[in-house]
Design a protein around this motif. Structure first.
Motif, mmCIF file in Angstrom:
data_model
loop_
_atom_site.group_PDB
_atom_site.id
_atom_site.type_symbol
_atom_site.label_atom_id
_atom_site.label_comp_id
_atom_site.label_asym_id
_atom_site.label_seq_id
_atom_site.Cartn_x
_atom_site.Cartn_y
_atom_site.Cartn_z
ATOM 1 N N VAL A 169 0.881 -1.292 0.050
ATOM 2 C CA VAL A 169 0.043 0.043 0.218
ATOM 3 C C VAL A 169 0.835 1.068 0.124
ATOM 4 O O VAL A 169 0.678 2.292 -0.784
ATOM 5 N N LEU A 170 1.827 1.321 0.819
ATOM 6 C CA LEU A 170 2.534 2.626 1.057
ATOM 7 C C LEU A 170 3.536 2.735 -0.030
ATOM 8 O O LEU A 170 3.521 3.838 -0.657
ATOM 9 N N ALA A 171 4.118 1.694 -0.893
ATOM 10 C CA ALA A 171 4.883 1.996 -1.789
ATOM 11 C C ALA A 171 4.337 2.427 -3.141
ATOM 12 O O ALA A 171 4.635 2.887 -3.995
ATOM 13 N N ALA A 172 2.968 1.577 -3.224
ATOM 14 C CA ALA A 172 2.122 2.057 -4.426
ATOM 15 C C ALA A 172 1.644 3.424 -4.285
ATOM 16 O O ALA A 172 1.723 4.033 -5.537
ATOM 17 N N VAL A 173 1.305 4.127 -3.247
ATOM 18 C CA VAL A 173 0.995 5.391 -3.091
ATOM 19 C C VAL A 173 2.417 6.294 -3.524
ATOM 20 O O VAL A 173 2.020 7.482 -4.258
ATOM 21 N N VAL A 174 3.483 5.789 -3.096
ATOM 22 C CA VAL A 174 4.652 6.633 -3.424
ATOM 23 C C VAL A 174 4.772 6.772 -5.143
ATOM 24 O O VAL A 174 5.108 7.694 -5.383
ATOM 25 N N TYR A 175 4.657 5.614 -5.726
ATOM 26 C CA TYR A 175 4.736 5.617 -6.941
ATOM 27 C C TYR A 175 3.398 5.509 -7.873
ATOM 28 O O TYR A 175 3.332 5.358 -8.714
ATOM 29 N N ALA A 176 2.494 6.234 -7.247
ATOM 30 C CA ALA A 176 1.191 6.375 -8.045
ATOM 31 C C ALA A 176 1.454 7.007 -9.177
ATOM 32 O O ALA A 176 0.474 6.891 -10.194
ATOM 33 N N ASP A 177 1.978 8.109 -9.438
ATOM 34 C CA ASP A 177 2.189 9.001 -10.279
ATOM 35 C C ASP A 177 3.104 8.484 -11.286
ATOM 36 O O ASP A 177 3.599 9.271 -12.184
#
Length: 144
Positions: free
Chosen positions: A30-38
């Motif tokens: 979850v945390l990593a996906a948010v960081v790389y969302a863009d």
């Protein structure tokens, strides 16, 4: 709440300390996906993610696996909504799910702005965690 305060709170939360390996992997996803969302991560976001993950005592024994999960997210191999549902399944405590979401929102805001792609991933994560729209909005606003 500052990043350091949030990390301290998360690090001492007895509910989060009881997470099994699969649930910990889901939190990291979850945390990593948010960081790389863009599609990219700013240097500040990556440094903050790695520093905060390293500060959480319930991740200490799994440091190598955690960093491998972060690397997978950079290659687009994570599904943040599915990971959030796994976290929700492991955390019956709504307050603990809110803390995970608050950490994700704070990461999205680490570069001082929550972009539309990051907001969309946060919304998906929040829904997967079972958080209502008002709670999601409040925690995103508090982060940025």
């Amino acid at each position: 709440m500052s990043w350091d305060q949030l990390a301290d709170e998360l690090g001492t939360d007895p509910v989060l300390a009881q997470l099994d390996s699969a649930a910990i992997e889901a939190v990291v996803d979850v945390l990593a996906a948010v960081v790389y969302a863009d599609g990219r991560a700013s240097t500040m976001e990556v440094i903050e993610l790695e520093a905060q993950l390293d500060r959480l005592p319930w991740l200490a024994e799994k440091k190598a696996a955690v960093h491998a999960r972060v690397a997978a997210a950079t290659e687009g191999r994570s599904d943040p909504a599915a990971a959030a549902r796994r976290v929700a399944g492991a955390l019956s405590d709504a307050g603990a799910r809110e803390k995970v979401f608050a950490m994700a929102a704070a990461l999205a805001a680490a570069d001082f702005t929550v972009r539309s792609d990051e907001r969309a991933v946060l919304e998906s994560v929040g829904e997967g965690l079972g958080l209502d729209a008002a709670t999601r909005a409040r925690l995103i606003d508090a982060a940025g």
